[in-house]
Scaffold this active site. Sequence first.
Site, PDB file in Angstrom:
ATOM      1  N   GLY A  43      31.853  37.565   3.927  1.00  0.00           N
ATOM      2  CA  GLY A  43      31.850  38.056   5.292  1.00  0.00           C
ATOM      3  C   GLY A  43      31.559  36.941   6.264  1.00  0.00           C
ATOM      4  N   GLY A  45      30.212  36.363  10.581  1.00  0.00           N
ATOM      5  CA  GLY A  45      29.716  36.963  11.812  1.00  0.00           C
ATOM      6  C   GLY A  45      29.519  35.910  12.870  1.00  0.00           C
ATOM      7  N   MET A  47      27.027  34.190  13.775  1.00  0.00           N
ATOM      8  CA  MET A  47      26.173  33.052  13.473  1.00  0.00           C
ATOM      9  C   MET A  47      26.605  32.306  12.222  1.00  0.00           C
ATOM     10  SD  MET A  47      23.926  32.652  15.812  1.00  0.00           S
ATOM     11  CE  MET A  47      22.626  31.675  15.049  1.00  0.00           C
ATOM     12  N   GLY A  48      27.730  32.603  11.654  1.00  0.00           N
ATOM     13  CA  GLY A  48      28.176  31.844  10.499  1.00  0.00           C
ATOM     14  C   GLY A  48      28.700  32.738   9.397  1.00  0.00           C
ATOM     15  N   VAL A  50      28.475  34.451   5.336  1.00  0.00           N
ATOM     16  CA  VAL A  50      27.601  34.969   4.288  1.00  0.00           C
ATOM     17  C   VAL A  50      28.277  34.693   2.948  1.00  0.00           C
ATOM     18  CG1 VAL A  50      28.614  37.268   4.547  1.00  0.00           C
ATOM     19  CG2 VAL A  50      26.471  36.988   3.339  1.00  0.00           C
ATOM     20  N   ASP A 163      21.336  42.768  16.227  1.00  0.00           N
ATOM     21  CA  ASP A 163      22.755  42.951  15.939  1.00  0.00           C
ATOM     22  C   ASP A 163      22.991  44.250  15.168  1.00  0.00           C
ATOM     23  OD1 ASP A 163      25.368  42.168  16.280  1.00  0.00           O
ATOM     24  OD2 ASP A 163      25.428  40.881  14.518  1.00  0.00           O
TER      25      ASP A 163
END
Length: 668
Positions: A43, A45, A47-48, A50, A163
């Site tokens: 995944g 998002g 901020m970076g 996963v 979030d």
Amino acid sequence: MHNEDRTGRADDGQGGRFADRRADDEAPRTVIDDRYELLERIGSGGMGEVWKAHDRRLNRFVAVKGLLDRNAMTPSTQATAMQRARREAEAIAKIEHQNVVTVHDQVETDHQVWIVMKLLEARSLGDLLSRDGVLAVPRAANIGLQVLQGLRAVHAASVVHRDVKPGNVLVRDDGLAILVDFGIATFEGADRVTRTGSVIGTPSYLAPELFTPASPGPTPASDLWALGVTLYEAVEGRVPFAGQEVWEVQENIRQSPDPALLYSGPLAPVIQGLLVTDPRERLDAATAEAMLREVLVDPASPNAGAAGAATHPPTAVSTPNPSTPPTPVPRPAVRPPTPVPPSPAAGKRRPRHRGWQVAAAVVCVALLAGAGWLVARGDGEDGKQGDRTGSAEGQSQGQGNSGSQERWKDTHPTLEIGVKDDQPGLSKFDRKTRTYRGYDIDLAYAIAESMGYGKGEVAFTTVATDYRSTALKTKQVDLVIASYSITDDRKTAGPDGYSVDFAGPYYEASRGFLVREKSAKYTINDSSDLRDLGVEVCTARESTYEKALPKQGFTMAKSQPNTYQDCLDKLLDPKSDVYAVASDDIILAGYVEANPGKVRRLENIQGAEGYGVAMRPKSPVLKGEVCSALRTILAGRVWEDMYKENLSGLVGDKNPPGRPELTECEGY
């Protein structure tokens, strides 16, 4: 909109020895801390990324995510950012709740702080909405209630998620909802500008107060706004305030602050209360939880369908005895809200949810002055805010009730109790039946019955050792019955500077150690071997053992986890440097039974732990009722029966230990 992260998440390498490695599928795999091998992206998002990773030490799969955005770091801000990320990782790791993803570890590399989380095999709520379009009201309410309970645990640890959205809520096949992705979580009151001068998060779910000039930054109230958006989307099939950019979303909120609710039915009051633009007037978590529970248990509610048969979240515990039905609470049908016209004099919209709060209080408390419960459950510490409303805490400090004796239940229709979930015999959560069982649980029900509560009016919440006092301080729970040892320092100032009051003790436990059954490195026959060999001893953070054992010459592990179960996991790991777990004899006996042939108990050492029922200080009404209940329980056969049912088989003694004297109940 629904293709964000789906478990716990992590960034790729952040500078240092990982700076030039992308860990793509074609490249050599990155290994963090010589332990976590990054396998594949699962995944991405804001901020970076996963990663699914393999934990080489424990031979299990985990999810890994970094807490720092390397694009926002400069050489001058790197040290500060790293320090902040360390504090955030420590705070996040303290959160123990079944509706929050489990954090296993914190790892630091040259320019990154990583959190290692449980890898969850489940669909996100975003996936469900992409597939089905909308959810039925009972299912949405069920998921919303679980997410809210998870958020209350997060906020109790002074963390703000920032979030909350469908993509960050996982829903297992058994209905359990889990809040995930703490990649951009922060502390309450932290600087709201953290990345290139912008507010981070997903635009459609950002609360309007985050963009005001005097904004304090992300708060629990802004998380509750995001939950309101999530619930709206789940039942209406779209977000309430559309827009690809932040300014578009905020403009839509300004122009149309009251989005139409066509399919929400009994969820409408909850959603509208959470979407109040003024955070000071927004539904608080306790009231929202009460309203969501009402939606689930009231079969007469519009569009509720099978709400009465909906699966309750783990903290809404049914009675262990199916033959004893819960005491029903009178509940009228939840009606759609009546719009409140704006006040011409004030020039502002009146708070839309206040009427529903009072209505919910009347339903639950059956008093005309039911709003007192709502205020008593608010933000004031030690019942100070409740003092002005005639709450149980306030009246106990001198504000009488016209000669009538008030009971705790008059202003608290549900008795909220904090318990452990990992202590066999004492308090264990059964994930199959989704109920808590054990001596502490039976004691909690017996106390509640004495206070006038039916079993259906008791709600349990898991509390870890190191934030039991915080759960009381934030009024997440009324009582804590969780092998809470009575000590003078806890009665004066706990680990977070907050003191608690005790009733009890209701049980006296001895101190002891747990070791591996077989060890290739050491021969350990008794506790003196632990001291002489200098092997590492693990105990729960903020337990009485953490301070007492070093004074007795024992070598403690460099960092202590926040549960004894985490210590047991380390003890069972043959590669771990932990060779002993220190805890109470009854807790250790439960672990031995649960792990036959793997661990054994040493003889008990000097000292005893008196377990008490903990509560907020300056609550004489509550303490008086608990002490009265304990006197009755200890004087009769109930106490012995609870011991024989839950503990005698663990310790191998049919007869219970001597009945403790209720030293903490003198004068009550």
